[in-house]
Scaffold this motif. Sequence first.
Motif, PDB file in Angstrom:
ATOM      1  N   ASP B 128     -25.407  14.962 -42.785  1.00  0.00           N
ATOM      2  CA  ASP B 128     -24.716  13.711 -43.106  1.00  0.00           C
ATOM      3  C   ASP B 128     -23.690  13.868 -44.224  1.00  0.00           C
ATOM      4  OD1 ASP B 128     -26.539  12.727 -41.271  1.00  0.00           O
ATOM      5  OD2 ASP B 128     -27.975  12.127 -42.826  1.00  0.00           O
ATOM      6  N   GLY B 215     -18.103  -1.400 -53.664  1.00  0.00           N
ATOM      7  CA  GLY B 215     -18.404  -1.268 -52.247  1.00  0.00           C
ATOM      8  C   GLY B 215     -17.219  -1.400 -51.310  1.00  0.00           C
ATOM      9  N   THR B 216     -16.240  -2.182 -51.691  1.00  0.00           N
ATOM     10  CA  THR B 216     -15.129  -2.399 -50.769  1.00  0.00           C
ATOM     11  C   THR B 216     -14.299  -1.129 -50.552  1.00  0.00           C
ATOM     12  OG1 THR B 216     -15.066  -4.724 -51.298  1.00  0.00           O
ATOM     13  CG2 THR B 216     -13.051  -3.802 -50.345  1.00  0.00           C
ATOM     14  N   TYR B 218     -15.197   1.821 -51.469  1.00  0.00           N
ATOM     15  CA  TYR B 218     -16.153   2.874 -51.100  1.00  0.00           C
ATOM     16  C   TYR B 218     -16.394   2.878 -49.599  1.00  0.00           C
ATOM     17  CZ  TYR B 218     -20.288   5.886 -51.176  1.00  0.00           C
ATOM     18  OH  TYR B 218     -21.165   6.903 -50.947  1.00  0.00           O
ATOM     19  N   SER B 219     -16.672   1.669 -49.046  1.00  0.00           N
ATOM     20  CA  SER B 219     -16.925   1.566 -47.606  1.00  0.00           C
ATOM     21  C   SER B 219     -15.723   2.062 -46.822  1.00  0.00           C
ATOM     22  CB  SER B 219     -17.195   0.115 -47.201  1.00  0.00           C
ATOM     23  OG  SER B 219     -18.268  -0.396 -47.936  1.00  0.00           O
ATOM     24  N   TYR B 220     -14.538   1.691 -47.291  1.00  0.00           N
ATOM     25  CA  TYR B 220     -13.317   2.105 -46.600  1.00  0.00           C
ATOM     26  C   TYR B 220     -13.235   3.625 -46.517  1.00  0.00           C
ATOM     27  CZ  TYR B 220      -8.386   3.226 -45.872  1.00  0.00           C
ATOM     28  OH  TYR B 220      -7.224   3.768 -45.401  1.00  0.00           O
ATOM     29  N   ARG B 222     -15.558   5.963 -46.995  1.00  0.00           N
ATOM     30  CA  ARG B 222     -16.657   6.594 -46.249  1.00  0.00           C
ATOM     31  C   ARG B 222     -16.441   6.419 -44.751  1.00  0.00           C
ATOM     32  NH1 ARG B 222     -19.386  10.244 -48.867  1.00  0.00           N
ATOM     33  NH2 ARG B 222     -21.321   9.868 -47.715  1.00  0.00           N
ATOM     34  N   TYR B 223     -16.034   5.203 -44.351  1.00  0.00           N
ATOM     35  CA  TYR B 223     -15.880   4.970 -42.919  1.00  0.00           C
ATOM     36  C   TYR B 223     -14.694   5.734 -42.354  1.00  0.00           C
ATOM     37  CZ  TYR B 223     -17.408   2.705 -38.684  1.00  0.00           C
ATOM     38  OH  TYR B 223     -17.940   2.494 -37.429  1.00  0.00           O
ATOM     39  N   GLN B 224     -13.671   5.923 -43.174  1.00  0.00           N
ATOM     40  CA  GLN B 224     -12.528   6.735 -42.740  1.00  0.00           C
ATOM     41  C   GLN B 224     -12.971   8.168 -42.422  1.00  0.00           C
ATOM     42  OE1 GLN B 224      -9.431   6.188 -41.875  1.00  0.00           O
ATOM     43  NE2 GLN B 224      -9.592   3.981 -42.224  1.00  0.00           N
ATOM     44  N   HIS B 226     -15.884   9.022 -41.416  1.00  0.00           N
ATOM     45  CA  HIS B 226     -16.639   8.910 -40.158  1.00  0.00           C
ATOM     46  C   HIS B 226     -15.686   8.881 -38.963  1.00  0.00           C
ATOM     47  CE1 HIS B 226     -19.544   7.590 -37.212  1.00  0.00           C
ATOM     48  NE2 HIS B 226     -18.965   6.410 -37.075  1.00  0.00           N
TER      49      HIS B 226
END
Lengths: 312, 414
Positions: B128, B215-216, B218-220, B222-224, B226
């Motif tokens: 991961d 989180g905003t 960060y999520s962006y 991390r998801y990029q 992915h």
Amino acid sequence: MYRIRFHGRGGQGMKTASRILGTAFFHAGFEVQDAPRYGAERRGAPMFAYVRAARQTINERGIIRHPDLVIVADDTLMGTPTAAVQQGITGQTVMLIHSSEQAQVWRSRLNLAGPVFILPAFEAARDRLELRYIGTACAAAAARLIGVFSWSSLEKALREELAGLGESVVEKNLPHAQQAYDLMESHQGTVTPGAAVTAESFTQPKWIDLSFESARRAAPAIHAAGTSEQMKTGLWRTMRPIIDRAHCKHCWWVCSTFCPDGVIQVDAAGCPQIDYAHCKGCMVCVSQCPNHAIEVVSEQAAQLAEKAGESK
Amino acid sequence: MKRTLLTGNGAAAWGARLAGVEYLPAFPITPQTEIIETIARWIDFGEMDCRMVTLDSEHSMITAAGAAAVTGVRVFTATSSQGLLYGMEMLYTVAGWRAPFVLVNVSRGLASPITLEPDHNDILAARDSGFLQLHCATCQEVLDCILLAYRLAEDERVRLPVIVNLDGFYLSFTREPVEIPDAESVARFLPPFDPENLGFRAGAPLSEAVAVIGGTPYSYFRYQSHLAALNAVDVFAENAAAFAQAFGRTYQAVEAYHCDDAELVFVMMGSFATKAKEAVDRLREAGEAVGLLRPVLLRPFPAADFRRALSGKKGVIVVDQNLSMGKGGVLHTELASALYGYPGTTPVLVSFIGGLGGRDISAEEFYEMHAVTRQAVSEKRAPAPRLLYTEVELREMKKIQAIARVQGLKEQQT
Ligand code: SF4
Ligand code: SF4
């Protein structure tokens, strides 16, 4: 497919032997797989190497369970359970043993059904330098028993695999290899390729359901003190260090401190004593002794000398 | 082009050499060390133009690799087992930087207890991290996958680091015939690293992921990563096609062996999968319709390929050379999640754990796994997961415990 297993001790050149044979097969147009296998300890510890050779792609992998040919470079391994020399041997398996004993002796001692050949160890054992050539001699004798390569193609493989060690090493090895190759002349082609384990009828593996046990038991801890004493690492020795009392200056701490196995004890008189049941023959003491008071003799020769002494 | 005998470690070194690697941060560990030793010798003899630096640990080594990669040089490094775990913090960190480089991992079981022999818990611990993963089954694949990995890592649709995994001993120290492609054709397939999409230039410094953020963003980010990883499925296929054109060897995200008409299918990864191939051949001789699927690409997980290949199959024999404590086989879990809830007949999945710490899997065990799965298909019910472990092994284990004088031995032996 040919399935061949070499057994020896770390430092006896079994990896090189397996590579010489592998390369010879490869040049003869075979698909090949060769590999050594050893644990954390190297020099002197039992190890094995194997070669697979076939006309088609080889998908088998890892240890050879049913060898067509087993080569034993060091006959003291025969009585070492962890060396597993006899594993998977059948009546079809050819054994080639580097030994000072006769084939008949091993055949009856181990109750072997298949052919047994001896690569004589008498002469080699007397001069420790000759022991360096066990690996190439084993490879050459094995090559003749397999019988699918000419001497010249074997020589080519040998030269390739030993090239890194320098020309003089190659030249010194060649006569030993040639001698071993010639010795097996009348047995050329005794080794035949074995078949794969068929799926039509096979012995079911006896799987068990591993059940829970308390961590008191199932954690990997050793509760007994001094178990390493039971591990006779002295059996690993191919060379034996002998303290020459005439030259030892009793500086005592040097050899006993440097010995990585802690097997040199200094007695009340200040004399170092080697515990041969556990000395693994690494020769660290030899290189550290400032007075050059530790000699090196071949283990096999030392044992023969001991035996001769006893029988007198 | 030259066909010769190479170990898996030798093939890995050749892969790095042909890829024109410019920087190699290194730290030794068995069974990987031979890779960097080989490259070091080439650098010494002037056969390879590469800067090699020995670091104080894998943690520093992976940091150095990531830092160099984002400045636009082609970076290679290698480790194994405990080393990979020691560098774990930085695996996640440099993947987050989107640093494109290749790391070879030579699989070896993890402590405790300690072993030198292979299983896949080391590489799966990095599952991961953001690194993509290619798993090799032969020495040839080791060389080829390194070339494929650089194209994948450096592609602007991906830009992520890649781990190429090979099994200790079974590949690392095993010689097999390997075709070494000539440098010119490799240079055509894999031109020098074009750092254009890194946005870094000397004199125009940039900072990598420095801020502590919420989180905003960060999520962006991390998801990029992915999404980039998911892109790698198609990019891998494109690259593999170009590779086949250039070198004549075909790779797929999931290798399929005799699968088309198969009723039961083995699923395995790594070098033990060639043993499964051998078993498939023998079982077919005995009249069984059986095949093998082997993920080469494990991250991204080629879920669609598995779904396609397994649609209409009756049973799947999943052999995991890893163990997630308290859950079971990782591949089994991943496969189940890829198949669950999709239309079409779902095959019975039977889970086996085998080959931990390099424990061999015999031909007979492959045949028996097949028989067990055929039985499960007829009963329409999967049996409990099974560890491949025999009566004789347990007896051997008891002997070892007796020598170690483990407590409670007496009462439990009765
Ligand atoms: S190091 Fe040499 S001289 Fe000193 S005690 Fe040991 S054997 Fe004797
Ligand atoms: S240092 Fe000398 S005595 Fe100690 S194990 Fe090595 S060879 Fe034997």
